[in-house]
Enzyme design. Structure first.
Site, PDB file in Angstrom:
ATOM      1  NE  ARG A   1      84.893  -1.469   0.847  1.00  0.00           N
ATOM      2  CZ  ARG A   1      86.116  -1.694   1.555  1.00  0.00           C
ATOM      3  NH1 ARG A   1      86.237   0.120   1.820  1.00  0.00           N
ATOM      4  NH2 ARG A   1      86.898  -2.193   1.983  1.00  0.00           N
TER       5      ARG A   1
ATOM      6  CG  HIS B   1      77.711 -11.024   3.689  1.00  0.00           C
ATOM      7  ND1 HIS B   1      77.327  -9.481   3.581  1.00  0.00           N
ATOM      8  CD2 HIS B   1      78.397 -10.735   3.691  1.00  0.00           C
ATOM      9  CE1 HIS B   1      78.063  -9.015   3.721  1.00  0.00           C
ATOM     10  NE2 HIS B   1      79.070  -9.322   3.433  1.00  0.00           N
TER      11      HIS B   1
ATOM     12  CD  GLN C   1      88.347 -12.563  -0.024  1.00  0.00           C
ATOM     13  OE1 GLN C   1      88.586 -10.693   0.978  1.00  0.00           O
ATOM     14  NE2 GLN C   1      87.354 -13.212  -0.182  1.00  0.00           N
TER      15      GLN C   1
ATOM     16  N   GLY D   1      81.866 -15.036  -1.390  1.00  0.00           N
ATOM     17  CA  GLY D   1      81.337 -15.042  -2.481  1.00  0.00           C
ATOM     18  C   GLY D   1      82.179 -14.720  -3.582  1.00  0.00           C
TER      19      GLY D   1
ATOM     20  N   GLY E   1      80.828  -8.681   8.668  1.00  0.00           N
ATOM     21  CA  GLY E   1      79.387  -7.820   9.166  1.00  0.00           C
ATOM     22  C   GLY E   1      78.936  -7.517   7.910  1.00  0.00           C
TER      23      GLY E   1
END
Length: 278
Positions: A187, A37, A153, A147, A31
């Site tokens: 962030r 995104h 990741q 992304g 979110g």
């Protein structure tokens, strides 16, 4: 756009769509959506027939409870953005829908788990693989879109797909930046205007060594980047590394390219960024 909170209902619908040979695209998020995104949604729409976005602030990947509590949550605004982006389905589960009590998980992902982000946030990537595996089981996507900003990741999820032999293709999408060069992040909302200005040194270090990469060794490039990053005492650097882009191991003669990865805290906000070079 239809919203699902039940994994069983979503899974049932998508199973029926797959019977019609529809290609399913999954964009997993936590979110606080921004144009980075939405670029994933756009790419997913180009490459698949049906796009599912998930919004789930996953508790198992947070090593600091305070970080979990302060993670931005903007569901109403997120729904508006996804609707405008013509996303087909939103999966918006509660924690109790995703996890059973006393549930455990461990996947041996080797050295990738304990370096860079993994060294600073022990257990983080176990939580990431745990929730992504759950999402893959629920959605059974043809392709999943991630992304590049979370580069480590992506490599770890790729490793999970390989280990568990999962029938999904991973698509890594480029980093979206603001006009000054700052990598977009959920962030960033925590940064003051002064801190945003200081945060630009992260991308400046990357663009600078990219432009100099043909004339310098990796060791020299790292020194140049560190000189930029250490020019402001308010930047608390966690790491800056130049590594093999495919393995995140030390560069060698067989490396087909390199990736520069940086992580730092400005004020109370921790940011990461990276750039791939040949």
């Amino acid at each position: 756009m239809k919203i699902f909170t039940s994994k069983a209902e979503l899974s049932h619908l998508l199973t029926e769509l797959k019977k019609e040979n529809k290609k399913i695209g999954l964009v997993p998020t936590m979110g606080a959506l921004h144009s980075g995104h939405l670029s994933l949604i756009k790419t997913a729409k180009q490459q698949t027939d049906v796009v599912v976005c998930s919004i789930f602030v996953n508790p198992t990947q947070f090593t600091d409870q305070k970080d979990l509590e302060k993670y931005p949550r903007t569901v109403s605004a997120d729904i508006e953005k996804l609707t405008e982006a013509a996303c087909d389905y939103l999966f918006l589960p509660e924690v109790t829908e995703m996890y059973e009590e006393h549930e455990t998980w461990h996947l041996d992902i080797g050295y990738l788990e304990n370096m860079l982000e993994g060294a600073i946030r022990p257990g983080h990537y176990q939580g990431v693989t745990q929730v992504v595996f759950k999402l893959f089981q629920i959605v059974n996507p043809t392709k999943a879109f991630f992304g590049q900003k979370d580069y480590q990741q992506v490599l770890i999820i790729r490793k999970m797909v390989e280990i568990l032999n999962l029938p999904v293709e991973l698509v890594m999408c480029p980093i979206e930046r603001n006009k000054e060069g700052l990598a977009l992040s959920s962030r960033n909302v925590h940064l003051s205007e002064t801190e945003k200005s200081k945060a630009l040194l992260l991308s400046k270090s990357l663009f600078t060594i990219r432009d100099l990469s043909a004339q310098h060794t990796p060791e020299e490039l790292k020194a140049i980047a560190l000189n930029i990053l250490k020019s402001d005492a308010d930047i608390k650097l966690d790491y800056f590394e130049l590594l093999d882009k495919d393995t995140l191991t030390t560069l060698n003669n067989d490396s087909k390219g390199m990736v520069a990865l940086v992580a730092a805290t400005i004020g109370k906000t921790r940011l990461i960024d990276n750039m791939i070079f040949n």
